[in-house]
Scaffold this motif. Structure first.
Motif, mmCIF file in Angstrom:
data_model
loop_
_atom_site.group_PDB
_atom_site.id
_atom_site.type_symbol
_atom_site.label_atom_id
_atom_site.label_comp_id
_atom_site.label_asym_id
_atom_site.label_seq_id
_atom_site.Cartn_x
_atom_site.Cartn_y
_atom_site.Cartn_z
ATOM 1 N N HIS A 174 62.459 5.838 41.565
ATOM 2 C CA HIS A 174 63.920 5.837 41.509
ATOM 3 C C HIS A 174 64.501 4.902 42.558
ATOM 4 C CE1 HIS A 174 62.585 9.101 44.167
ATOM 5 N NE2 HIS A 174 63.740 9.000 44.828
ATOM 6 N N ARG A 175 65.792 4.666 42.432
ATOM 7 C CA ARG A 175 66.510 3.792 43.362
ATOM 8 C C ARG A 175 67.975 4.194 43.328
ATOM 9 N NH1 ARG A 175 66.930 -1.972 39.929
ATOM 10 N NH2 ARG A 175 68.478 -1.209 38.447
ATOM 11 N N ALA A 176 68.741 3.692 44.270
ATOM 12 C CA ALA A 176 70.185 3.939 44.234
ATOM 13 C C ALA A 176 70.888 2.588 44.213
ATOM 14 C CB ALA A 176 70.612 4.751 45.455
ATOM 15 N N ILE A 177 71.808 2.449 43.264
ATOM 16 C CA ILE A 177 72.595 1.220 43.224
ATOM 17 C C ILE A 177 73.952 1.479 43.869
ATOM 18 C CG2 ILE A 177 71.422 0.284 41.185
ATOM 19 C CD1 ILE A 177 73.879 1.181 39.536
ATOM 20 N N THR A 178 74.633 0.413 44.180
ATOM 21 C CA THR A 178 75.953 0.536 44.814
ATOM 22 C C THR A 178 77.034 0.162 43.809
ATOM 23 O OG1 THR A 178 75.676 -1.719 45.605
ATOM 24 C CG2 THR A 178 75.125 0.033 47.150
ATOM 25 N N ASN A 179 78.255 0.394 44.169
ATOM 26 C CA ASN A 179 79.360 -0.071 43.324
ATOM 27 C C ASN A 179 80.484 -0.597 44.210
ATOM 28 O OD1 ASN A 179 81.847 1.907 43.333
ATOM 29 N ND2 ASN A 179 79.986 3.155 43.508
ATOM 30 N N ALA A 180 81.367 -1.367 43.576
ATOM 31 C CA ALA A 180 82.348 -2.128 44.367
ATOM 32 C C ALA A 180 83.520 -1.290 44.853
ATOM 33 C CB ALA A 180 82.868 -3.304 43.524
ATOM 34 N N SER A 181 83.767 -0.161 44.208
ATOM 35 C CA SER A 181 85.039 0.493 44.516
ATOM 36 C C SER A 181 84.949 1.821 45.266
ATOM 37 C CB SER A 181 85.835 0.712 43.217
ATOM 38 O OG SER A 181 85.039 1.431 42.316
ATOM 39 N N ARG A 182 83.912 2.595 45.033
ATOM 40 C CA ARG A 182 83.886 3.940 45.632
ATOM 41 C C ARG A 182 82.658 4.179 46.502
ATOM 42 N NH1 ARG A 182 84.581 8.427 41.288
ATOM 43 N NH2 ARG A 182 84.795 9.726 43.146
ATOM 44 N N ALA A 183 82.889 4.858 47.597
ATOM 45 C CA ALA A 183 81.763 5.279 48.434
ATOM 46 C C ALA A 183 81.050 6.443 47.733
ATOM 47 C CB ALA A 183 82.257 5.721 49.799
ATOM 48 N N ARG A 184 79.773 6.582 48.009
ATOM 49 C CA ARG A 184 78.988 7.645 47.360
ATOM 50 C C ARG A 184 78.202 8.430 48.404
ATOM 51 N NH1 ARG A 184 73.486 7.537 45.332
ATOM 52 N NH2 ARG A 184 73.248 9.349 43.975
ATOM 53 N N LEU A 185 78.012 9.717 48.098
ATOM 54 C CA LEU A 185 77.276 10.597 49.001
ATOM 55 C C LEU A 185 76.207 11.331 48.185
ATOM 56 C CD1 LEU A 185 77.878 11.199 52.028
ATOM 57 C CD2 LEU A 185 79.114 13.233 51.261
ATOM 58 N N SER A 186 75.014 11.442 48.738
ATOM 59 C CA SER A 186 73.996 12.280 48.107
ATOM 60 C C SER A 186 73.298 13.090 49.196
ATOM 61 C CB SER A 186 72.970 11.443 47.336
ATOM 62 O OG SER A 186 72.117 10.762 48.220
ATOM 63 N N VAL A 187 72.805 14.255 48.801
ATOM 64 C CA VAL A 187 72.080 15.110 49.746
ATOM 65 C C VAL A 187 70.721 15.441 49.117
ATOM 66 C CG1 VAL A 187 72.081 17.272 51.034
ATOM 67 C CG2 VAL A 187 74.251 16.131 50.522
ATOM 68 N N ALA A 188 69.662 14.985 49.759
ATOM 69 C CA ALA A 188 68.312 15.221 49.231
ATOM 70 C C ALA A 188 67.601 16.217 50.127
ATOM 71 C CB ALA A 188 67.529 13.911 49.176
ATOM 72 N N THR A 189 66.976 17.223 49.507
ATOM 73 C CA THR A 189 66.127 18.144 50.265
ATOM 74 C C THR A 189 64.684 17.902 49.836
ATOM 75 O OG1 THR A 189 67.908 19.767 50.240
ATOM 76 C CG2 THR A 189 65.753 20.560 50.900
#
Ligand SMILES: O=C(O)CCC(=O)C(=O)O
Ligand SMILES: [Fe+2]
Length: 180
Positions: free
Chosen positions: A110-125
């Motif tokens: 897997h991977r995480a991509i970015t986007n131009a307009s919104r910040a993103r948050l993820s929480v991994a355990t």
């Protein structure tokens, strides 16, 4: 999260004809690690990734993401976006479960991509073995027609090599492959 991880590994064990606590016993007491990832908006998302392609190194990862989206998994050679669902927990199978199940279950790239307009948050355990635990394919899953695919590894050594070489697809897991 811990109970959920235990139950899921229990179902995986049972699905392979192992006793339900087999993988849990092989992993031992979880070393639980939480990572909170913040991805700021990126002016040119096509030029950079939020997180490079990797598979998680432990046994099982449980991930919560917000409604922005950006997590992608590799399926049949294509990147598939994991659509955010409110109240959902994303289950990511990790490398040690692939080793213990002798490749019957495959850890997710897997991977995480970015986007131009919104910040993103993820929480991994992350649910990982302790660094001293030795991981190897379950003997019950290994026989003449299904030889062991991976050599035994001390989990701490796996982590060290992961950080030394870096995650590039599944090269750290591939390094454990026994030559047939
Ligand atoms: O932010 C995400 O959606 C993925 C995080 C992740 O894969 C990780 O921390 O290992
Ligand atoms: Fe990950």
């Amino acid at each position: 999260m811990k109970l959920l991880a235990e139950r899921l590994l229990g179902f995986i064990s049972e699905s392979l004809g192992l006793k339900s606590n087999y993988i849990q016993d092989a992993v031992g007491e979880f070393y639980q690690n939480i990572t909170i990832s913040y991805y700021p908006p990126c002016p040119q998302p096509e030029l950079t990734l939020g997180l490079q392609t990797h598979s998680d190194m432990g046994a099982l990862t449980l991930l919560i993401q917000d409604d922005v989206g950006g997590l992608q998994v590799l399926k049949d050679g294509e990147w598939v976006t994991v659509q955010p669902l409110s109240d959902a927990i994303v289950v990511i199978l990790a490398d040690q479960t692939q080793v213990i199940t002798n490749g019957e279950y495959i850890s997710a790239q897997h991977r995480a991509i970015t986007n131009a307009s919104r910040a993103r948050l993820s929480v991994a355990t992350f649910h990982d073995p302790a660094k001293t635990v030795k991981i190897s394919p379950a003997s019950e899953l290994v026989n003449d027609s299904s030889p062991p695919l991976y050599r035994e590894v001390v989990y701490g050594d796996y982590v060290s090599s992961w950080y030394t070489k870096g995650p590039e697809g599944k090269r750290n897991l591939d390094a454990l492959l026994l030559k047939s």
